[in-house]
Design a protein around this motif. Structure first.
Motif, PDB file in Angstrom:
ATOM      1  N   GLY A   1       0.783  -1.120  -0.228  1.00 41.89           N
ATOM      2  CA  GLY A   1       0.020  -0.170  -0.065  1.00 41.89           C
ATOM      3  C   GLY A   1       0.726   1.216  -0.128  1.00 41.89           C
ATOM      4  N   GLU A   2       2.243   1.226  -0.260  1.00 40.20           N
ATOM      5  CA  GLU A   2       3.058   2.313  -0.190  1.00 40.20           C
ATOM      6  C   GLU A   2       3.247   2.817  -1.545  1.00 40.20           C
ATOM      7  OE1 GLU A   2       3.863  -0.408  -1.003  1.00 40.20           O
ATOM      8  OE2 GLU A   2       5.665  -0.763  -1.855  1.00 40.20           O
TER       9      GLU A   2
ATOM     10  N   SER B   1       0.983   4.075  -3.784  1.00 41.56           N
ATOM     11  CA  SER B   1       0.237   5.069  -3.947  1.00 41.56           C
ATOM     12  C   SER B   1       0.388   6.248  -3.059  1.00 41.56           C
ATOM     13  CB  SER B   1      -1.222   4.806  -3.942  1.00 41.56           C
ATOM     14  OG  SER B   1      -1.433   4.167  -2.820  1.00 41.56           O
TER      15      SER B   1
ATOM     16  N   THR C   1      -2.581   0.554  -6.879  1.00 41.11           N
ATOM     17  CA  THR C   1      -2.127  -0.078  -8.274  1.00 41.11           C
ATOM     18  C   THR C   1      -2.688  -2.012  -8.133  1.00 41.11           C
ATOM     19  OG1 THR C   1      -0.081  -0.861  -7.300  1.00 41.11           O
ATOM     20  CG2 THR C   1      -0.390   1.019  -8.873  1.00 41.11           C
TER      21      THR C   1
ATOM     22  N   MET D   1       4.411  -4.005 -14.166  1.00 41.40           N
ATOM     23  CA  MET D   1       2.979  -3.888 -14.392  1.00 41.40           C
ATOM     24  C   MET D   1       2.808  -3.049 -15.527  1.00 41.40           C
ATOM     25  SD  MET D   1       1.316  -3.568 -10.781  1.00 41.40           S
ATOM     26  CE  MET D   1      -0.371  -3.552 -11.524  1.00 41.40           C
TER      27      MET D   1
HETATM   28  N1  PCG Z   1       0.472  -3.923  -8.226  1.00 37.58           N
HETATM   29  C1  PCG Z   1       1.197  -4.660  -7.630  1.00 37.58           C
HETATM   30  N2  PCG Z   1       0.950  -4.330  -6.224  1.00 37.58           N
HETATM   31  C2  PCG Z   1       1.712  -5.070  -5.285  1.00 37.58           C
HETATM   32  C3  PCG Z   1       2.335  -6.331  -5.632  1.00 37.58           C
HETATM   33  N3  PCG Z   1       2.843  -6.940  -4.374  1.00 37.58           N
HETATM   34  C4  PCG Z   1       2.706  -6.018  -3.512  1.00 37.58           C
HETATM   35  N4  PCG Z   1       1.783  -4.939  -4.031  1.00 37.58           N
HETATM   36  C5  PCG Z   1       1.184  -3.787  -2.978  1.00 37.58           C
HETATM   37  O1  PCG Z   1      -0.059  -3.535  -3.267  1.00 37.58           O
HETATM   38  C6  PCG Z   1      -0.335  -2.491  -3.019  1.00 37.58           C
HETATM   39  C7  PCG Z   1      -1.622  -1.805  -3.493  1.00 37.58           C
HETATM   40  O2  PCG Z   1      -1.679  -0.410  -3.283  1.00 37.58           O
HETATM   41  P1  PCG Z   1      -0.678   0.399  -3.568  1.00 37.58           P
HETATM   42  O3  PCG Z   1      -0.519   0.553  -5.112  1.00 37.58           O
HETATM   43  O4  PCG Z   1      -0.683   1.813  -2.847  1.00 37.58           O
HETATM   44  O5  PCG Z   1       0.650  -0.353  -3.382  1.00 37.58           O
HETATM   45  C8  PCG Z   1       0.638  -1.757  -3.752  1.00 37.58           C
HETATM   46  C9  PCG Z   1       1.759  -2.505  -3.378  1.00 37.58           C
HETATM   47  O6  PCG Z   1       2.360  -2.160  -2.023  1.00 37.58           O
HETATM   48  C10 PCG Z   1       2.334  -6.771  -7.016  1.00 37.58           C
HETATM   49  O7  PCG Z   1       2.824  -7.790  -7.402  1.00 37.58           O
HETATM   50  N5  PCG Z   1       1.750  -5.946  -7.877  1.00 37.58           N
END
Ligand code: PCG
Length: 575
Positions: free
Chosen positions: A436-437, A439, A453, A497
């Motif tokens: 979750g970091e 964003s 994401t 991605m």
């Molecule tokens: N998009 C993506 N996010 C991941 C993955 N593994 C961990 N994440 C976490 O999932 C979170 C979703 O929220 P954020 O986009 O803030 O941050 C993202 C990442 O920290 C991965 O493989 N793909």
């Protein structure tokens, strides 16, 4: 020279210190070294006890025994004369052992420090003065007055002469208060204390009943204790148990007692009933406060389910959703997951709160790879900002496209990054990881900006630490290594991605390089300017000096000429 003069005058302006006086931190250390040392954790090293230390605590806990002995046994021996006569020697020995403890307790009082303006006073003279001037001293002395010298006149069968020993009761209450604050089970302790008070009251009443019966004549009527001629009724144990039973009947008002026949008996019964009413009120009050304390402690830890349930019912929320909410509450209670920590600890001073939070959460936090190289101080600050959160199985912690407002550290449990169908698990995240970091941290070239994401779903129950965007920004300012690591990982994910604009990143890098170059050029120009200013200042100083010399020389010449009597020439001095 001027600097030297200024330094001298500053030194003169400083207060003159008396020999052996110091100020500032050194002074504290020095004072500490000079002062008699307090007992470490209350341990008697300089024989001054810290009243909040362990030694003092154990001493007053020990004092409970002699005080209780006097409160329970004295009245018993005074009323049940057989008991006193049959074991006179035992009682005498125990009495004097207790007296020895009472005297020792006074000695301990003379060696117990006290707090003055928050600092433990260890000066014996001050301690003595304070104790001698306190009411405790009067009670303590009154309770060891050698009233048993009256034995010489009245004989050993009158132990009531030692009744003053009961005056040490305040020490007992102090011991109980200490125990209540220290014990891990305060409610159980409160109930036990209440039961003890009930027991002592019934015991005293039983003893007085027997004494009154003896006074009125055993077996004189149906109310008093039966005549000793009845088989078994002459034994002290039977006497005591019967009296205790009778007293229990009166004080609990639960059973039929024989009707009183004489005024003394009526008076005793009335006093007993009044005591029972008072006792009931006290017991009910204490019990209800204990129970409400228990509930309050629970309520402070766990969110209250009842209003939520009522809310869901009022708004006709579906059964499935209501059940999920109920299960979540049940999980919290069953597994002692505390989500209200901040509220519980809010009254503690900030540093102490940080230490408590650190000692509770540090093991979990140190498992987070990101913080493994982090200093303890930073972690302690971080731990205060974390909010525990629990997610149920199948619950989404965040959904793709939402605005990111907080990030999470996994304390316990498993979560999955799921595809848009909400089912396909792409990556599984476990204990010690974070998410979750992306964003939150403004990674250059992140096409999603401040939007999530990915979808993150809790597989089972997951126990997370949640950190808000503002707090994360604050922590990362203090801990740039963590920022770099987070950015690197985020960039990697975004790249995988295809959500990282490499050109934007390159442009940002170029812009940063350009800014750096310009800053460097500015720095160099500034340095050049500083050198020139310094040179000009030096020149100015030297010309001022030369000018001053010249003026001085001219003044000398002027004085010489006027001394030689050349009037009118004074204004023709070559300048
Ligand atoms: N998009 C993506 N996010 C991941 C993955 N593994 C961990 N994440 C976490 O999932 C979170 C979703 O929220 P954020 O986009 O803030 O941050 C993202 C990442 O920290 C991965 O493989 N793909």
């Amino acid at each position: 020279m001027q600097g030297l003069r200024r330094a001298l005058s500053r030194r003169r302006a400083q207060p003159q210190l008396q020999p052996g006086t110091a100020t500032g931190p050194d002074a504290t250390a020095e004072a500490g070294a000079r002062a008699p040392r307090a007992c470490g954790a209350g341990a008697p090293r300089s024989c001054i006890l810290d009243p909040s230390g362990d030694w003092y605590y154990w001493w007053i806990s020990g004092m409970v025994l002699p005080i209780m002995y006097n409160w329970i046994i004295l009245i018993c021996r005074s009323c049940f004369t057989d008991l006193q006569e049959q074991h006179a020697l035992v009682w005498l020995s125990l009495d004097y052992v207790c007296d020895a403890f009472y005297l020792l307790d006074i000695v301990v009082r003379f060696h117990t420090g006290f707090l003055q303006e928050g600092i433990l006073v260890q000066d014996r003279a001050q301690i003595r003065q304070r104790y001698l001037g306190s009411s405790s001293f009067i009670w303590d002395v009154a309770s060891v007055l050698p009233t048993d010298l009256l034995y010489l006149r009245l004989g050993l069968g009158v132990p009531v002469v030692r009744a003053n020993r009961c005056l040490r009761a305040p020490r007992l209450f102090e011991a109980f208060d200490r125990r209540e604050t220290r014990t891990g089970y305060p409610n159980a302790f409160r109930i036990a204390k209440l039961m003890l008070y009930v027991f002592v009251t019934i015991h005293w009443n039983a003893c007085l009943y027997f004494a009154l019966s003896t006074h009125l004549g055993l077996g004189a009527d149906a109310w008093v204790y039966p005549n000793a001629s009845r088989p078994g009724f002459d034994r002290p144990l039977r006497q005591y148990l019967y009296s205790f039973y009778f007293s229990t009947l009166i004080l609990t008002t639960v059973g039929d007692t024989p009707e009183p026949q004489r005024e003394e008996e009526f008076l005793f019964m009335i006093a007993g009933f009044l005591l029972a009413v008072l006792g009931f009120a006290t017991i009910m009050g204490s019990m209800s406060s204990v129970i409400s304390n228990m509930n309050a402690a629970d309520a402070a830890f766990y969110p209250d389910h009842d209003p939520v349930k009522h809310y869901l019912q009022t708004h006709g929320v579906s059964r499935r959703l209501t059940q999920r909410v109920t299960r979540w509450h049940q999980h919290l209670r069953a597994h002692k997951k505390l989500t209200e920590e901040r509220g519980v600890l809010r009254h503690l001073p900030a540093r102490l709160r940080a230490e408590v939070a650190a000692s509770v959460h540090m093991p979990a936090l140190s498992k987070v790879a990101l913080f493994q190289s982090c200093e303890r101080g930073v972690l302690e600050e971080l731990v205060l900002k974390l909010r525990p959160q629990v997610f149920s199985p199948g619950e989404f912690v965040c959904r793709k496209g939402d605005v990111g407002r907080e990030m999470y550290f996994i304390r316990e449990g498993q979560l999955a990054v799921v595809a848009d169908d909400g089912v396909t698990q792409l990556v599984t995240l476990g204990e010690g990881l974070y998410f979750g970091e992306i964003s939150l941290i403004n990674i250059t070239g992140n096409k999603s900006g401040n939007r999530r994401t990915a979808n993150i779903k809790s597989i089972g129950y997951s126990d997370l630490f949640c950190l808000s965007k503002e707090d994360l920004t604050e922590v990362l300012t203090e801990f740039p290594t963590a920022r770099a690591m987070m950015e690197a990982k985020g960039r990697e994910i975004l790249l995988r991605m295809d959500k990282l604009d490499v050109n934007a990143e390159a442009a940002a890098e170029a812009a940063a390089e350009e800014a750096e170059r310009r800053a460097q050029a500015l720095e160099e120009a500034l340095e050049g300017l500083q050198t020139r200013v310094a040179r000009l200042l030096a020149q100015l100083e030297s010309s001022a000096f030369k000018l001053a010399l010249r003026i001085e020389r001219l003044e000398c010449q002027l004085q010489l000429r006027s001394a030689a009597g050349e009037p009118g020439n004074s204004d023709r001095v070559a300048v």
